[in-house]
Every structure is written in structure tokens, then in C-alpha cells.
Design an enzyme around this catalytic site. Structure first.
Site, PDB file in Angstrom:
ATOM      1  N   HIS A 185     -33.815  12.532 -37.899  1.00 60.44           N
ATOM      2  CA  HIS A 185     -33.634  12.878 -36.483  1.00 60.44           C
ATOM      3  C   HIS A 185     -34.856  13.583 -35.882  1.00 60.44           C
ATOM      4  CE1 HIS A 185     -30.472  13.995 -33.189  1.00 60.44           C
ATOM      5  NE2 HIS A 185     -31.340  13.062 -32.810  1.00 60.44           N
TER       6      HIS A 185
ATOM      7  N   CYS B  91     -29.911  19.856 -33.386  1.00 61.95           N
ATOM      8  CA  CYS B  91     -30.463  19.189 -34.570  1.00 61.95           C
ATOM      9  C   CYS B  91     -31.989  19.069 -34.562  1.00 61.95           C
ATOM     10  CB  CYS B  91     -29.850  17.794 -34.708  1.00 61.95           C
ATOM     11  SG  CYS B  91     -28.083  17.790 -35.032  1.00 61.95           S
TER      12      CYS B  91
END
Length: 470
Positions: free
Chosen positions: A109, A54
Site C-alpha cells: 500500500h 495505512c
């Protein structure tokens, strides 16, 4: 200011593999809106997540730089000082400076988990999550409805411009789509806008998807991929699946259900653009940050070099401006930002390492890459502690490789220095599309293709100043 420049709507899901969309005719997924959109778009068949995890992909997507160049050797997580630095120049910074309204909705994130700094953050963030305050850490995105990372898809939460947590009882994809539609309705009509919409599903936990999407697959005979296995492949360093066939099938069906849910909400975005009269002047991209093994080769999750992990969907549409069809051009995470800026007529920062392939979008013959670089580094807390004691850098280990139109070539040192591992593998993706028969290379001189690909990889390592040595 007159709105003559194109709007940009960039939508990306988390852990959605390239194979899991109907028109690809690989995974049996129900995606009518995406299939129609693909017919109106330029589809990149070789879009590659260069570090299939991610945070590294997201950093690369926004900066146009390779993950290690931005300091991302792993995710933003507890016990690890990894985050997107304020000095990085991101696509949000560039479009804002060019007079665009800018918005970011959904999973970010890219910030340091607040629990790295305090046991009780005022924002209520826990585990890897973080509230990112207004200012340079938001990298030019003015409208902000986001969170760090939090895998409760049916009860998500968000922050805007204060640490007050906004809790929601609605599937995150549906809720974030509602917010994106509201933003498009209410933005300053005299200015173009940049909207990034980051959906967390189909990321695990797979069962957190509304029942109506699960019902789409009830009673269907769903075949698993040809490389499905309950035994971990002897090749590779990925996460082994710990379960049985029944659990694997259940996870797969729920994964497909989430993709069908994404499809429905993607259709809502397209319909709203049309209703608002924005369709003709808006670049729409649908993509993801990396794939999901879903028990191919006996593995789950991502962060491995197989196609199910590194291969991501990438469809881009702007009516009468972007070519319609499919391209096999190699296109990796760092190429996205400069390609979009090049197409939009905006200056590409000199910090960018990726390639501007905007000529491919317009149908102009553009220079292509011979290969794209793929990588992964050790990132677990116990391993990082071990590396620190031994005086090693995690960037020196893991695996590195190149992906060409035909081959995947990987050098794997593993994640444990004491093993002194050095393995080389070639996959012929043309003859062996499911990558079931890798060729292990013991002597480079004995294999002409391996020798050439080793040269490609060495060129990338040198260009990127990667400390990984072979």
C-alpha cells in the site's frame, strides 16, 4: 560473509489497536502467544501512529520521516497521485546495502494504484491495488510476495517478479505466515536477513476470518469499551458508525477473532525461529500501522486522534540483548526506523526525521521526547476536487496535535474550508483514560496546560514545515 549481525523480523497487522491484546487487560481478547512474548520483550506503552492511516504510517515506518515530508497526506488511492518515491531511503535500502538478505511479504500500500494509469492493468489489479515491479520502487526488498491493497482476506492474491497474479484460497494471515516460514528456512545462511511481514487483518471486512477463531468467543459475555456509543461524539471528524448494537457487537467479536488468529500465526513464527536456531540472534517486533475505533465515541475505522486510533502495540524482543519490561517513552512512527538501525549498528540516513531511541532498547538512559506529533489531512476525492477549485492545499486543513505522556492536545480546522473552523481540545489521559470529557479551549491564555501544549505543537509545525497554521 559471516552472519554476526542480528536478523530483523518486523511483523505488523493493519488496523490493530493497542488495547486489543490480552496482557493490556483492556479489550477481552484471547492472545496467549502475544502475552507470553510480551513477558520476554520490551513493550512500548506509548507507541503512537503519527498519522493513523495505512499509507502515511507505512511511509513513515520505512523512511523514518514524517508522512507529510514524504508527500503522504492520504492513502495511495484512485484519483490521487500519492506514492512512495524512488528517491526515498528506506530501511530495506539500508539493510540491503549492509549485506542483508531482504524480504517483504503481504500488504504494501505504498504504490500508485495502477487504475490511475490505465483502466485495464496487465496485472489484473483493480481499485486501489497495484503490482510493484522489481527495481527501485521496492526499496531494497529483494524477495517480494506482496500486493498493493485488497480487502479479500479469505481469497487473497499476490505478485512476485512478474505481473502474473497469484490467487490463493487461504486466510491471508495463515498463507503469508507460511511464506514467511519458507523464507526463513531457505534464505542464505551466510547472511543476516531483514523480513517485513504485513498482515491485513484485523482490518475490515471484519467477518472474513476463519470460523475456528470466531468459535473462541461463542457464548462469552463480551463487554464493549466504556466509551462505546452509538451516537457520534460531537467532538471530532471521524467516520460515524452506521448500525445498531447487534452489528457493533458482531463486528467487535469478529475483530477479536481476527486478532486471536493473528496470535496463533505469530506463535508459528516464534516456534520456527526457535526450531531453526535463529531465536537468539533475531530482533522480533510485533506492531501495527494504526488502530480501530470499533464504535468508541460512536466512530468506526481510524484517522482520528483518539487513543483507539493512534495507539498501536509495539513489542520488541532479542534475548539477552534487548531489555525486558515496559517503557512509557513516547515513540512514534518515524522513530521506529532510526531506533532499529541504531540498535543494529547500521548508519542512519541523514534524511531521517525521527529519533533514535535505541538506548531504551538496551537499558541505557536515553534522551526522550516531550511530545510526539499527530496529524490528519482531508483526502476524499470530492474534497480534493473542491480544494483544487478553491486554490487550497489539503495539507492546510484537517487536524494537528501533540501527544505527551499525560495529555492529548488537538487543533481541528475540519475538512471543509468554508466552515472556518478552529477548535482546540485537551484530553487528560491520566484522569480520563477513555477520553470522555475533553476540555474545549476558547482562550489559550486562560489555560496554562493548553498554552504549553500549543507551544509544543507550534514547534513541531515549524520543525516539519507543515503548512497548517494556528
Amino acid at each position: 560473509m559471516s552472519n554476526t549481525r542480528p536478523n530483523l523480523v518486523y511483523i505488523f497487522a493493519d488496523q490493530w489497536r493497542r488495547q486489543a491484546v490480552g496482557f493490556m487487560k483492556e479489550d477481552p481478547v484471547i492472545t496467549p502467544n502475544m502475552d507470553k512474548f510480551a513477558e520476554e520483550s520490551l513493550v512500548f506503552d506509548n507507541c503512537i501512529s503519527c498519522f493513523p492511516l495505512c499509507s502515511p504510517h507505512r511511509a513513515s515506518l520505512l523512511t523514518g520521516k514524517y508522512p507529510l515530508s514524504t508527500g503522504f497526506f492520504t492513502n495511495c488511492k484512485i484519483g490521487c497521485d500519492v506514492r512512495l518515491k524512488e528517491e526515498e531511503i528506506c530501511i530495506g535500502d539500508v539493510t540491503k546495502a549492509a549485506g542483508y538478505d531482504t524480504a517483504y511479504i503481504g500488504k504494501w500500500h505504498l504504490d500508485l494504484p495502477e487504475m490511475n494509469l490505465t483502466d485495464n492493468p496487465v496485472s489484473g489489479a483493480r481499485n486501489w491495488d497495484a503490482y510493484t515491479e522489481p527495481g527501485p520502487k521496492r526499496h531494497g526488498f529483494d524477495y517480494w510476495y506482496s500486493y498493493g491493497t485488497f480487502d479479500e482476506h479469505l481469497t487473497p492474491h499476490y505478485w512476485m517478479d512478474t505481473p502474473e497474479m497469484i490467487k490463493v484460497n487461504q486466510w491471508s494471515v495463515e498463507h503469508e505466515t507460511d511464506m514467511a516460514i519458507d523464507y526463513m528456512k531457505n534464505h542464505d545462511k551466510d547472511k543476516p536477513f531483514t523480513l517485513f511481514l504485513s498482515w491485513n487483518p484485523p482490518h475490515s471486512p471484519y467477518d472474513q476470518v476463519p470460523e475456528k477463531y470466531k468459535r473462541l468467543y461463542e457464548g462469552r459475555d463480551i463487554p464493549l469499551r466504556e466509551n462505546f456509543s452509538l451516537e457520534k461524539s460531537v467532538v471530532g471528524v471521524g467516520d460515524p458508525f452506521e448500525g445498531d448494537y447487534v452489528k457493533a457487537l458482531e463486528n467487535t467479536l469478529n475483530y477479536y477473532a481476527a486478532v486471536s488468529g493473528i496470535d496463533e500465526n505469530f506463535g508459528r513464527i516464534l516456534e520456527e525461529l526457535k526450531r531453526l536456531g535463529l531465536e537468539e540472534n533475531t530482533i522480533v517486533i510485533l506492531s501495527s500501522d494504526h488502530g480501530d475505533m470499533m464504535v468508541s465515541h460512536g466512530l468506526t475505522s481510524k484517522n482520528i486522534w483518539y487513543e483507539e486510533s493512534i495507539g498501536v502495540p509495539f513489542m520488541v524482543r532479542m534475548p539477552n540483548k534487548i531489555k525486558v519490561g515496559r517503557t512509557d517513552a513516547l515513540f512514534a512512527s518515524p522513530d521506529i526506523m532510526p531506533t532499529l538501525l541504531g540498535f543494529m549498528g547500521l548508519d542512519i540516513p541523514n534524511t531521517v526525521e525521527g529519533m533514535d531511541l535505541s538506548g531504551i532498547l538496551t537499558g541505557i538512559k536515553a534522551e526522550e521526547q516531550n511530545s510526539v506529533y499527530i496529524c490528519s489531512c482531508p483526502g476524499s476525492k470530492p474534497l480534493l476536487e473542491k480544494y483544487k477549485k478553491l486554490g487550497y492545499s489539503p495539507e492546510q486543513y484537517g487536524w494537528r496535535g501533540v501527544r505527551t505522556k499525560r495529555f492529548t492536545y488537538v487543533v481541528n480546522k475540519g475538512y471543509i474550508p468554508e466552515e472556518n473552523k478552529l477548535e482546540r481540545y485537551i484530553y487528560d489521559n491520566e484522569k480520563d483514560p477513555y477520553q470522555k470529557s475533553p476540555i474545549m479551549i476558547s482562550n489559550i491564555e486562560d489555560n496554562i496546560v493548553a498554552k504549553e501544549l500549543e507551544g509544543e505543537l507550534k514547534g513541531w509545525l515549524e520543525k516539519l514545515k507543515d503548512p497548517f497554521t494556528i
